[in-house]
Scaffold this active site. Sequence first.
Site, mmCIF file in Angstrom:
data_model
loop_
_atom_site.group_PDB
_atom_site.id
_atom_site.type_symbol
_atom_site.label_atom_id
_atom_site.label_comp_id
_atom_site.label_asym_id
_atom_site.label_seq_id
_atom_site.Cartn_x
_atom_site.Cartn_y
_atom_site.Cartn_z
ATOM 1 N N LYS A 78 2.496 -38.249 27.079
ATOM 2 C CA LYS A 78 1.545 -38.428 28.192
ATOM 3 C C LYS A 78 1.027 -37.057 28.660
ATOM 4 O O LYS A 78 1.801 -36.231 29.137
ATOM 5 C CB LYS A 78 2.213 -39.109 29.387
ATOM 6 C CG LYS A 78 1.165 -39.435 30.466
ATOM 7 C CD LYS A 78 1.786 -39.773 31.798
ATOM 8 C CE LYS A 78 1.949 -38.576 32.695
ATOM 9 N NZ LYS A 78 0.704 -37.948 33.159
ATOM 10 N N GLU A 85 11.336 -27.927 30.925
ATOM 11 C CA GLU A 85 10.718 -26.602 31.027
ATOM 12 C C GLU A 85 9.957 -26.613 32.341
ATOM 13 O O GLU A 85 8.912 -27.243 32.460
ATOM 14 C CB GLU A 85 9.814 -26.386 29.818
ATOM 15 C CG GLU A 85 9.593 -24.923 29.517
ATOM 16 C CD GLU A 85 8.372 -24.410 30.231
ATOM 17 O OE1 GLU A 85 8.570 -23.892 31.361
ATOM 18 O OE2 GLU A 85 7.272 -24.526 29.697
ATOM 19 N N CYS A 128 3.588 -21.048 33.924
ATOM 20 C CA CYS A 128 4.957 -21.129 34.456
ATOM 21 C C CYS A 128 5.658 -19.779 34.351
ATOM 22 O O CYS A 128 6.503 -19.451 35.178
ATOM 23 C CB CYS A 128 5.747 -22.210 33.750
ATOM 24 S SG CYS A 128 5.586 -22.154 31.977
ATOM 25 N N GLU A 163 6.844 -20.932 43.750
ATOM 26 C CA GLU A 163 5.829 -20.852 42.688
ATOM 27 C C GLU A 163 4.479 -21.274 43.257
ATOM 28 O O GLU A 163 4.324 -22.397 43.741
ATOM 29 C CB GLU A 163 6.226 -21.784 41.541
ATOM 30 C CG GLU A 163 5.301 -21.679 40.346
ATOM 31 C CD GLU A 163 5.691 -22.613 39.210
ATOM 32 O OE1 GLU A 163 5.946 -23.801 39.452
ATOM 33 O OE2 GLU A 163 5.720 -22.141 38.061
HETATM 34 P P1 NDP Z 1 3.989 -32.272 37.951
HETATM 35 O O1 NDP Z 1 5.350 -31.785 37.637
HETATM 36 O O2 NDP Z 1 3.836 -33.378 38.922
HETATM 37 O O3 NDP Z 1 3.261 -32.726 36.608
HETATM 38 C C1 NDP Z 1 3.738 -32.534 35.287
HETATM 39 C C2 NDP Z 1 3.625 -33.812 34.468
HETATM 40 O O4 NDP Z 1 4.555 -34.794 34.945
HETATM 41 C C3 NDP Z 1 2.255 -34.489 34.569
HETATM 42 O O5 NDP Z 1 1.950 -35.112 33.337
HETATM 43 C C4 NDP Z 1 2.500 -35.513 35.658
HETATM 44 O O6 NDP Z 1 1.560 -36.543 35.644
HETATM 45 C C5 NDP Z 1 3.889 -35.994 35.300
HETATM 46 N N1 NDP Z 1 4.636 -36.621 36.384
HETATM 47 C C6 NDP Z 1 4.405 -36.566 37.731
HETATM 48 N N2 NDP Z 1 5.350 -37.272 38.395
HETATM 49 C C7 NDP Z 1 6.191 -37.780 37.467
HETATM 50 C C8 NDP Z 1 7.375 -38.588 37.524
HETATM 51 N N3 NDP Z 1 7.892 -39.001 38.684
HETATM 52 N N4 NDP Z 1 8.001 -38.914 36.380
HETATM 53 C C9 NDP Z 1 7.516 -38.483 35.195
HETATM 54 N N5 NDP Z 1 6.400 -37.727 35.065
HETATM 55 C C10 NDP Z 1 5.747 -37.367 36.184
HETATM 56 O O7 NDP Z 1 3.106 -31.073 38.398
HETATM 57 P P2 NDP Z 1 1.781 -31.135 39.326
HETATM 58 O O8 NDP Z 1 0.636 -31.362 38.478
HETATM 59 O O9 NDP Z 1 1.943 -32.069 40.457
HETATM 60 O O10 NDP Z 1 1.763 -29.657 39.927
HETATM 61 C C11 NDP Z 1 2.505 -29.352 41.105
HETATM 62 C C12 NDP Z 1 3.093 -27.983 41.034
HETATM 63 O O11 NDP Z 1 4.001 -27.962 39.965
HETATM 64 C C13 NDP Z 1 2.114 -26.870 40.726
HETATM 65 O O12 NDP Z 1 1.524 -26.366 41.858
HETATM 66 C C14 NDP Z 1 3.003 -25.867 40.063
HETATM 67 O O13 NDP Z 1 3.643 -25.084 41.029
HETATM 68 C C15 NDP Z 1 4.019 -26.708 39.357
HETATM 69 N N6 NDP Z 1 3.739 -26.874 37.921
HETATM 70 C C16 NDP Z 1 4.481 -26.155 37.067
HETATM 71 C C17 NDP Z 1 4.256 -26.241 35.725
HETATM 72 C C18 NDP Z 1 5.056 -25.443 34.785
HETATM 73 O O14 NDP Z 1 4.778 -25.428 33.596
HETATM 74 N N7 NDP Z 1 6.063 -24.769 35.253
HETATM 75 C C19 NDP Z 1 3.204 -27.074 35.166
HETATM 76 C C20 NDP Z 1 2.498 -27.855 36.160
HETATM 77 C C21 NDP Z 1 2.767 -27.723 37.475
HETATM 78 P P3 NDP Z 1 0.174 -36.354 36.459
HETATM 79 O O15 NDP Z 1 -0.227 -34.929 36.415
HETATM 80 O O16 NDP Z 1 -0.742 -37.185 35.692
HETATM 81 O O17 NDP Z 1 0.481 -36.805 37.844
#
Ligand code: NDP
Length: 482
Positions: free
Chosen positions: A187, A261, A295, A392
């Site tokens: 996904k 990760e 990240c 972050e």
């Molecule tokens: P999320 O952790 O919510 O998103 C990462 C992935 O997980 C997306 O595909 C998301 O779907 C999915 N997801 C969300 N909720 C769930 C759940 N309960 N169970 C399983 N999968 C889920 O990150 P956000 O996009 O909300 O970003 C928020 C913050 O997270 C950012 O500001 C940043 O600080 C951090 N972040 C860190 C990353 C990294 O690589 N370290 C990457 C992305 C974000 P969907 O996006 O479709 O909701």
Amino acid sequence: MDFSSGFSYAPAPESSSHVKLQKQYELFIDGKWQKPVKGKYFDTVNPATEQVLARVAEATDEDVDKAVKAARKAYDTVWSKMPARERGKYIYRIARMIQERAREFSVIESMDGGKSIRESRDVDVPLAANHFFYYAGWADKLEYAFPGKKPEPLGVAGQIIPWNFPLLMAAWKIAPALATGNTVVLKPAETTSLTALKLAEIIQESGLPDGVVNIITGAGATGAAIVNHPDINKIAFTGSTGVGKRIQQSIAGTGKRLTLELGGKAANIIFEDAALDQAVEGIVNGIFFNQGHVCCAGSRLFVQEGVADKVIRKLKDRMETLIVGDPMDKNTDIGAINSAEQLKRIKEYLKIGVAEGAEMYQPSCAIPKKGYFCPPTLFFHTSQSHRIVQEEIFGPVLTIQTFRTVEEVIEKANNTPYGLSAGVWTDKGSKIFNMTTKLKAGVIWANTYNKFDPTSPFGGYKESGFGREGGLHGLSAYLKNS
Ligand code: NDP
């Protein structure tokens, strides 16, 4: 330095006329495009223009179940039985097809995610192809990768990826899973589904047996449905620490394997004996690459006191030359923030930083009126207890502190809940080795930053997660007995 002399580059926009986007995308399940059972769709928006690019299907529990069943059937009947050499050929074919369509992928990645075309063209897409090439090579050599063991696939892998490197994260996840004989339900993030869906087109064209890779779109609820599906053997997640923790809780006791990760707050450390001009480039690359949506971004800068004034002057000068704007322009250094929500989150942190008493600096660069943009930002006079130093931000925002001794900077650098990456800039090899043994970070770059290679493992400690992706370590995460 005076930057007001009026010199500027002529626009060099990349064309998007060769890119064919559909108005609506369905779910890629069992080798076919299938409508979502509940008939729900959501829009995906270009963050630089705020225009809708396409409608994307929202997978619900029923669709996730269909995808997992397709992946299980493909695993049981075809993929786990296929000679490894044949598996490798499919992965190799996917790599070649990404290369052939590299320009199309880069343009879509920049349109859907907001990153500059220079980065999607020179980093994301070539690296994604390289991951498939690299793991294609390992498919029939697993006994050599893990001598004396009998590596076996785990089964069906559920993979959930974020929005910062959509195609590249898909490659990081899918390539090692296929090479080790697993099948996949992946996904992408809600705001950046398009390149994963383009990858599904390639997978279909490559002739990969039906159901080996299923790509389903949706938001957090779709991700949670994958995590909680009883017939998944392994979850691979990249995203925020909060969601990572929830996933870990929900699969506790199920026997599912897990790699996480998660976030980071990396220290980028500049010693007095460093090559300062190169270090300044490393600071800029460390925090402003991909708008800071990284990240492993070097978001906490530590400069040794004796050179702090000089480094900061050079950094400010360099920031005056950064071009913020249209991601499709080849001159652009910093593109659009990925979504309105993320821009809001970053702006909240800017307010928090000022309220905490830090001094904010932004260069005089112009930013477009439409779209989601944030100028590169520095915060001075910060301390370890500031939220902007501990949390972050995931945007182009750098906090700056000074230090005097090696012991002091190690203490400060490790004083964070995260442990994903770090950077060290010094002329002395011995200092690098000393630092790398004491810094608590999964990846440490010396005299460079943000360098990625498929052969090199990547991952963190503490709240940055566990498990490694890339290299041999990335294979063992998808194998029993390795
Ligand atoms: P999320 O952790 O919510 O998103 C990462 C992935 O997980 C997306 O595909 C998301 O779907 C999915 N997801 C969300 N909720 C769930 C759940 N309960 N169970 C399983 N999968 C889920 O990150 P956000 O996009 O909300 O970003 C928020 C913050 O997270 C950012 O500001 C940043 O600080 C951090 N972040 C860190 C990353 C990294 O690589 N370290 C990457 C992305 C974000 P969907 O996006 O479709 O909701």
